[in-house]
Design an enzyme around this catalytic site. Structure first.
Site, PDB file in Angstrom:
ATOM      1  N   LYS A 201       0.829  -1.219   0.000  1.00 43.25           N
ATOM      2  CA  LYS A 201       0.000   0.000   0.000  1.00 43.25           C
ATOM      3  C   LYS A 201       0.859   1.263   0.000  1.00 43.25           C
ATOM      4  CE  LYS A 201      -2.241  -1.467   3.716  1.00 43.25           C
ATOM      5  NZ  LYS A 201      -1.790  -2.862   3.827  1.00 43.25           N
TER       6      LYS A 201
ATOM      7  N   PHE B 131      12.917  -5.395   3.784  1.00 45.66           N
ATOM      8  CA  PHE B 131      13.961  -6.122   4.528  1.00 45.66           C
ATOM      9  C   PHE B 131      13.351  -6.936   5.658  1.00 45.66           C
ATOM     10  CE2 PHE B 131      16.405  -4.803   8.525  1.00 45.66           C
ATOM     11  CZ  PHE B 131      17.097  -6.007   8.665  1.00 45.66           C
TER      12      PHE B 131
ATOM     13  N   ASP C 257      11.031 -11.950   7.977  1.00 42.57           N
ATOM     14  CA  ASP C 257       9.912 -12.383   8.816  1.00 42.57           C
ATOM     15  C   ASP C 257       9.163 -13.554   8.183  1.00 42.57           C
ATOM     16  OD1 ASP C 257       8.353 -11.753  11.266  1.00 42.57           O
ATOM     17  OD2 ASP C 257       6.737 -11.397   9.855  1.00 42.57           O
TER      18      ASP C 257
ATOM     19  N   ASP D  45       8.491 -17.108   9.970  1.00 42.28           N
ATOM     20  CA  ASP D  45       7.105 -17.534  10.196  1.00 42.28           C
ATOM     21  C   ASP D  45       6.665 -18.641   9.244  1.00 42.28           C
ATOM     22  OD1 ASP D  45       6.908 -15.678  12.186  1.00 42.28           O
ATOM     23  OD2 ASP D  45       5.717 -14.241  11.051  1.00 42.28           O
TER      24      ASP D  45
ATOM     25  N   ARG E  62       2.640 -13.203   0.307  1.00 43.72           N
ATOM     26  CA  ARG E  62       2.833 -11.829   0.781  1.00 43.72           C
ATOM     27  C   ARG E  62       2.411 -10.900  -0.351  1.00 43.72           C
ATOM     28  NH1 ARG E  62       3.484  -9.186   5.388  1.00 43.72           N
ATOM     29  NH2 ARG E  62       4.979 -10.748   6.156  1.00 43.72           N
TER      30      ARG E  62
ATOM     31  N   ASP F 199       9.088 -11.460  20.091  1.00 45.15           N
ATOM     32  CA  ASP F 199       8.052 -12.270  19.449  1.00 45.15           C
ATOM     33  C   ASP F 199       8.495 -13.728  19.359  1.00 45.15           C
ATOM     34  OD1 ASP F 199       5.694 -12.828  18.139  1.00 45.15           O
ATOM     35  OD2 ASP F 199       6.369 -12.102  16.195  1.00 45.15           O
TER      36      ASP F 199
ATOM     37  N   LYS G 101       8.193  -4.169  17.671  1.00 40.90           N
ATOM     38  CA  LYS G 101       8.241  -4.841  16.367  1.00 40.90           C
ATOM     39  C   LYS G 101       7.541  -4.050  15.267  1.00 40.90           C
ATOM     40  CE  LYS G 101       7.148  -9.133  13.964  1.00 40.90           C
ATOM     41  NZ  LYS G 101       6.555 -10.465  14.013  1.00 40.90           N
TER      42      LYS G 101
ATOM     43  N   PHE H 286      -3.003  -0.483  15.104  1.00 43.66           N
ATOM     44  CA  PHE H 286      -2.782  -1.078  13.788  1.00 43.66           C
ATOM     45  C   PHE H 286      -2.464  -2.568  13.906  1.00 43.66           C
ATOM     46  CE2 PHE H 286       0.166  -2.313  10.395  1.00 43.66           C
ATOM     47  CZ  PHE H 286      -0.502  -1.897   9.256  1.00 43.66           C
TER      48      PHE H 286
ATOM     49  N   ASP I 131      -4.279  -5.972  12.613  1.00 45.21           N
ATOM     50  CA  ASP I 131      -3.556  -6.959  11.811  1.00 45.21           C
ATOM     51  C   ASP I 131      -3.775  -8.367  12.363  1.00 45.21           C
ATOM     52  OD1 ASP I 131      -1.951  -6.446   9.442  1.00 45.21           O
ATOM     53  OD2 ASP I 131      -0.365  -7.561  10.455  1.00 45.21           O
ATOM     54  N   ASP I 132      -3.721  -8.492  13.685  1.00 41.71           N
ATOM     55  CA  ASP I 132      -3.943  -9.794  14.322  1.00 41.71           C
ATOM     56  C   ASP I 132      -5.356 -10.295  14.044  1.00 41.71           C
ATOM     57  OD1 ASP I 132      -1.401  -9.499  15.308  1.00 41.71           O
ATOM     58  OD2 ASP I 132      -1.990  -9.271  17.404  1.00 41.71           O
TER      59      ASP I 132
END
EC number: 2.5.1.10
Length: 367
Positions: free
Chosen positions: A71, A112, A117, A121, A126, A188, A214, A253, A257-258
């Site tokens: 975005k 980056f 990440d 994960d 993505r 995390d 994070k 935010f 996202d979660d």
């Protein structure tokens, strides 16, 4: 000290100002249209180099796959905030090019983190495409690619800002933000190791710390702070005031996202959520733990952090049963009101519209 010349005109994120769709699209196009120049800056001289030409060609591919496609909110925020805060003598074409370049530095910074990440994960997609490390022939070479994206940030900063009085401020800001974000990533990882599910570590305090370090520093404080330094706003007080608002916004935010990781539409978000499988200390599981019966907690213990689709489904069913959709909607309303109160309290000499525009941009977002 910056005199705050020209800060009375209203600013919001480009998509929120009372502008025609044509103007909004033009501003986005201007930013996106600057990306090929960034790629040239980073690769043009090296691609034909007899020793490192092949590596620079790979860098070009890494840049083109991973930096665009999002975005661009972070990068656009730098440019919009710079336009709002700058005085008449700071709006020349070269200064605006510097703002575009710094905006892209934050998008490279984001790329980056995301490349690395996604490996940690074990994510699949993505921005609506395969994660870079999942591409054929890439794999764990993506680790080094993420390092190249990070070093690209500092090469762009040097090219565009080295002669500017704010150069050292920006260097220190990016270095500090990288450290904070990496601390957040480590929190995390150690709070929720993939190999061991221990829900006793999932406290609200730990969750807030992870989010602050994070996500909030680099996604919200960094773009606005960069613009502030670029126009000469370097007082600690002004930056602390901005930080108080922007870190709260970052928490808001991340909680969104979660929620979207579990309940969002992958066709809109561009990614398939994996927080449950990855044993993440997410807002949903932290809040769920405060609402469950002993039997429901045992069900969570037995199914959270497991890869099997049927176990993931059981966790989602539990979230529904304890009312997590309604809990999120209630949180979103109360948090947005709190943000408005913080903006009223802390925006002092900075225009409120900078912060209100950002808040409105993310309020009730679906992606």
């Amino acid at each position: 000290m910056h005199k705050f010349t020209g800060v009375n005109a209203k600013f919001q994120q480009p998509a929120l100002r009372n502008l025609s769709p044509v103007v909004v699209e033009r501003e986005r196009e201007e930013f996106v249209g600057f990306f090929p120049q960034i790629v040239r800056d980073l690769t043009e001289d090296g691609i034909g180099h007899p020793e490192v030409g092949d590596a620079v060609a790979r860098l070009k591919e890494v840049l083109q796959y991973n930096a665009p496609g999002g975005k661009c909110n972070r990068g656009l925020t730098v440019v919009a905030a710079y336009r709002e805060l700058s005085g008449p003598g700071q709006k020349d074409a070269e200064s605006l090019r510097c703002a575009l370049a710094v905006g892209w530095c934050i998008e490279l910074f984001q790329a980056f983190f995301l490349v690395a990440d996604d490996i940690m994960d074990q994510s699949l997609t993505r921005r609506g495409q395969l994660c870079w490390y999942k591409k054929e022939g890439v794999g764990l070479d993506a680790i080094n690619d993420s390092f190249l994206l990070e070093s690209s940030v500092y090469r762009v900063l040097k090219k565009y800002c080295r002669q500017r009085p704010y150069y050292v401020h920006l260097l220190e800001l990016f270095l500090q933000t990288a450290y904070q974000t990496e601390l957040g990533q480590m929190l995390d990882l150690i709070t929720a190791p993939v190999s061991k599910v221990d829900l006793s570590h999932f406290s609200e305090e730990r969750y807030k710390a992870i989010v602050k370090y994070k996500t909030a520093f680099y996604s919200f404080y960094l773009p606005v702070a960069a613009a502030m330094y670029m126009v000469g706003i370097d007082s600690k007080e002004e930056h602390e005031n901005a930080k108080a608002i922007l870190l709260e916004m970052g928490e808001y935010f991340q909680i969104q996202d979660d929620y979207l990781d579990c309940f969002g539409d992958p066709a809109l978000t561009g990614k398939v959520g994996t927080d449950i499988q990855d044993n993440k200390c997410s807002w949903l599981v932290v809040q769920c733990l405060q609402r469950v019966t002993p039997e429901q907690r045992q069900l969570l213990e037995d199914n959270y952090g497991r890869k099997e689709p049927e176990k993931v489904a059981k966790v989602k069913e539990l979230y529904e049963a304890v009312g997590m959709r309604a809990a999120f909607q209630q949180y979103e309303e109360s948090s947005y009101r709190r943000l408005q109160e913080l903006i009223e309290k802390h925006s002092n000499r900075l225009p409120k519209e900078i912060f209100l525009g950002l808040a409105q941009k993310i309020y009730k977002r679906q992606k």
